[in-house]
Write a protein that holds these residues in place. Sequence first.
Motif, mmCIF file in Angstrom:
data_model
loop_
_atom_site.group_PDB
_atom_site.id
_atom_site.type_symbol
_atom_site.label_atom_id
_atom_site.label_comp_id
_atom_site.label_asym_id
_atom_site.label_seq_id
_atom_site.Cartn_x
_atom_site.Cartn_y
_atom_site.Cartn_z
ATOM 1 N N GLU A 133 8.753 -4.491 1.194
ATOM 2 C CA GLU A 133 7.670 -4.152 2.122
ATOM 3 C C GLU A 133 7.350 -2.666 2.001
ATOM 4 O O GLU A 133 8.232 -1.816 1.919
ATOM 5 C CB GLU A 133 8.112 -4.494 3.550
ATOM 6 N N TYR A 178 13.471 -0.803 5.374
ATOM 7 C CA TYR A 178 12.675 -1.675 4.522
ATOM 8 C C TYR A 178 13.348 -3.023 4.385
ATOM 9 O O TYR A 178 14.586 -3.145 4.456
ATOM 10 C CB TYR A 178 12.511 -1.045 3.125
ATOM 11 N N ASP A 181 -3.420 -5.461 -2.846
ATOM 12 C CA ASP A 181 -1.981 -5.260 -3.012
ATOM 13 C C ASP A 181 -1.629 -5.242 -4.492
ATOM 14 O O ASP A 181 -2.396 -5.703 -5.345
ATOM 15 C CB ASP A 181 -1.245 -6.402 -2.301
#
Length: 692
Positions: free
Chosen positions: A508, A553, A672
Amino acid sequence: MSRTPEEPAPAHGTAAQPGEEPPGRVRAVPAALAGLAFESAPTGLAVLDAAGHELAANHRWAALLGPGPDTPSGFAWTERLPAAVREAAQEILERARSRGPGAVAGRLLAVPTGTAAERTLLLNVRATAVPGLCVAEVGEATEEVAERRVQLRLALDIASMAAWSVDLATGEDRWFAGSDELFGLQEQRSLIRDQLLAAFAPERQNTIAPTFARAALDGDGVFGTRFAMTDDAGRRRWMRVDARVHQLGRPPHRWLVGVTRDITEEMTRRGALEERVEAEAERSAQIEEVATALLSASTAGDVASAVTDRFHQGLGAIGALVLVPENGLLRPLATSGAGARAGEAMDGLPVAAAVPASRVIREGVPYFVRSHEEFRALSEGDPYDLLAVTAARSWAMLPLRRGERLPGALVLGYAEQRSFPPEERTLLLALAGLTGQALERSALVQQRIDLAQAVQHVLMPEALPRLPGLRLAARYTPASDGIAVGGDWYDAFLLPDGRYGLSIGDVEGHDVQAAATMGPVRTALRAYAQTETSPGRVLAATNELLCALGGSYFATCTYLVIDPASNALSAATAGHVPGILGLKDGATRLLAPPPGPPLGVLPKADYPTVRHSLAPVCCLVLLTDGLVEGPQIDLDAGLALACEAVGAHRHSDPEVLAAALLRASRLTGHLDDASLLAARWDAPGARDRQAG
């Protein structure tokens, strides 16, 4: 028979008894008086027949209208009139006849006199009981009426207006003062009248100024409208009509009385003003887009795109050019429109050259160059012949600042000579300031991107291993906004017991820390895979380690093991996107084990393992969500597209399959980063069987 003096005269107003013969003197007096009255009337009188010929006329008639033609027989009464008013006079006669016995029609006539002045006559025609026979009366209008008429004509001429009236009962029209000059030709009168009457027609009451139309018909208000027409010269003209209904005539009936004026110039000005307002609004919107693009630009490419795609159009220029110094030479960073050729011509010139844009970079001050002459003065005669390669006639040359440094110059070219008023200079300098700030931000962001990509490159596998019976291909695409560097990874390795391990995951976040976190996760998973045989236990051990590290994370991941000996695979997932199995019969199947939580979220978590036979499988694909999800397509639709690509290329080389999946991913519009690992499975002996 004569009456003797002794006989008493009848009383005034008495009549002879029935059967008696009235005295001849009594009979003669009315006829004589009638003739005397006809001849001595203060107005001109004439009796007209059905053909419009004079049967009788008095001296005043001839004095006012002029002598008739010298002909032995009767003549048309209008021949006494000047040609300019004959048609109008005949219309009065026809109107009286059409209305029947006793009807009166009349109007004022402006009769030319041969000088600059004219006489105003009042003409009335009465229809008699004898078919076709009319009595006409003409007299000079009173001084007051004549004066008002002159004043009205003068006012209408000054205001460029025409006055008119329309009989709403018959549709007949009267025109006065300026109608010929205003409308350009007589035939246009019927056009105007028809449009006016149509505006009052019942079927149009609800579409053309209904409030004003009803008020006018009721006699309580003014009706107003406008319309377009074409004159004799083919010019399109706009007219404005204002009218009111009045009760006029004998007997009184409704007349629409109004004025018309030419508003073509007004409409033209209004149209020009509206176009200007629209142009200014569009320009403001374009400038806002420029400013927004510059404020959101984070890379040099973003800045270049803002300048080339939006800058010169939003500012009315024909071209834009961003020049930056590089090792003492000018280099075009971005160009658009006419700036492209100028950029080519200046590419590689020394920063110290006699070029106005170089002076901007060296001196840090703007130059607003209004003409070729000023350009030559600034460039010492244009030694590089730059004016020959540009269509611009004037330029705004603005310094781009990065903190205390001058990273370049922004040049805008215009097709016409331009004065650059103060408000425009202020706007241009403000936008140049935004461009400089954007360049400064882009340099900082680019440094972070370079660092993250370097970290990612070090942590990703340099090459995929050679595994018997398994052909592999991998792809990684960075985020499309050019800023984010994510934590996507893929891996493939040989296990100690001869099985093959394949993993794919996504940390992430999109920054250097995410890329740095990806390395330990991938390394830990590979290390635990050396001792653990179950994919679920490998993910559980990796999860415990990531939780123990205490970072902020987390990562999703799919790990599978291919066993060539049993021709089977086993897989587990930590909340990751399903993989895709391409079957030999053309079907596809999602590889979606029951998901456990992402790695690094819950210290104690289970990751179920599923097992699949590889007998029906010819290929498999592991991927991240950036490949199948985006602003334009949700995850389910993206997976469906990926399945179609896998089914169509299931027998292809993995490199071909990977390329097809990347093409399909463009439909998602994703921002992304994305990774995929494609594998073509040839079970032991399969190629031998195919060859046999």
